[in-house]
Scaffold this motif. Sequence first.
Motif, short mmCIF file in Angstrom:
data_model
loop_
_atom_site.label_atom_id
_atom_site.label_comp_id
_atom_site.label_asym_id
_atom_site.label_seq_id
_atom_site.Cartn_x
_atom_site.Cartn_y
_atom_site.Cartn_z
N PHE A 9 0.80 -1.22 0.00
CA PHE A 9 0.00 0.00 0.00
C PHE A 9 0.84 1.27 0.00
N SER A 10 2.15 1.18 0.16
CA SER A 10 3.00 2.36 0.33
C SER A 10 2.87 3.39 -0.78
N GLU A 11 2.73 2.93 -2.01
CA GLU A 11 2.70 3.84 -3.15
C GLU A 11 1.35 3.87 -3.86
N LYS A 12 0.31 3.30 -3.25
CA LYS A 12 -0.93 3.11 -3.99
C LYS A 12 -1.78 4.36 -4.17
N TYR A 13 -1.54 5.41 -3.41
CA TYR A 13 -2.42 6.57 -3.46
C TYR A 13 -1.89 7.65 -4.38
N ASP A 14 -2.61 7.90 -5.49
CA ASP A 14 -2.33 9.08 -6.29
C ASP A 14 -3.34 10.15 -5.87
N HIS A 82 3.60 8.83 4.38
CA HIS A 82 4.54 8.45 3.33
C HIS A 82 4.19 9.16 2.02
N SER A 83 2.89 9.42 1.83
CA SER A 83 2.40 9.99 0.57
C SER A 83 2.32 11.51 0.63
N LYS A 84 3.05 12.16 -0.25
CA LYS A 84 2.99 13.62 -0.37
C LYS A 84 1.58 14.06 -0.75
N ASP A 85 0.93 13.32 -1.66
CA ASP A 85 -0.44 13.64 -2.06
C ASP A 85 -1.40 13.57 -0.89
N MET A 86 -1.21 12.59 -0.02
CA MET A 86 -2.08 12.44 1.14
C MET A 86 -1.93 13.65 2.07
N ILE A 87 -0.72 14.09 2.29
CA ILE A 87 -0.49 15.26 3.16
C ILE A 87 -1.11 16.51 2.54
N ARG A 103 2.10 20.66 11.63
CA ARG A 103 3.35 20.71 10.86
C ARG A 103 3.38 19.45 9.99
N ALA A 104 3.44 19.65 8.69
CA ALA A 104 3.42 18.52 7.76
C ALA A 104 4.82 17.91 7.64
N LEU A 105 4.85 16.58 7.54
CA LEU A 105 6.12 15.87 7.42
C LEU A 105 5.91 14.64 6.54
N GLN A 106 6.67 14.54 5.48
CA GLN A 106 6.62 13.34 4.64
C GLN A 106 7.68 12.38 5.14
N THR A 107 7.22 11.24 5.65
CA THR A 107 8.13 10.23 6.20
C THR A 107 7.43 8.88 6.25
N SER A 108 8.20 7.85 6.44
CA SER A 108 7.67 6.49 6.53
C SER A 108 7.34 6.15 7.98
N ALA A 109 6.28 5.40 8.17
CA ALA A 109 5.92 4.93 9.52
C ALA A 109 6.95 3.92 10.03
N PHE A 110 7.75 3.37 9.13
CA PHE A 110 8.71 2.34 9.51
C PHE A 110 10.12 2.89 9.71
N GLU A 111 10.31 4.13 9.35
CA GLU A 111 11.60 4.79 9.55
C GLU A 111 11.33 6.29 9.69
#
Length: 132
Positions: A9-14, A82-87, A103-111
């Motif tokens: 699911f990491s990249e599924k959202y456009d 993880h998704s810039k579009d989601m933010i 405060r917006a932050l693009q990052t992974s939940a796993f790192e």
Amino acid sequence: MSDPIKLKFSEKYDQEQVSQYFLKHQDGLARRLFHLRDEYLARKALSLAGEPGLVLDLPCGAGRFWPLLAEKPNRVIIGADHSKDMIETACKSQSTEVVKRVRALQTSAFEIDLPDNSVDSIFCMRLLHHIG
């Protein structure tokens, strides 16, 4: 340094899917009731955590819980996904008053791209249902 963890699911959202994701949780009585139940559980968890002042909402998705997190006037929210579009969708979908507190932050939940001890609490309401 290792490669970041990526799940199906990491990249599924456009951008289009992100907009649909936001609207999905408002569609129909059952989903609205489910959301109210999620909010009840979230308030209870935040209370048990001592009403933390600096909360990392990860993954923040479309910002569905930002208004709830902003109910405490002095709480600071880091909305991360993880998704810039989601933010971007989260920032557009929520009220200006709420977004000012995030405060917006693009990052992974796993790192998580934050130093140790940089938040009081991590609010992770809807990640595990994706992992299944």
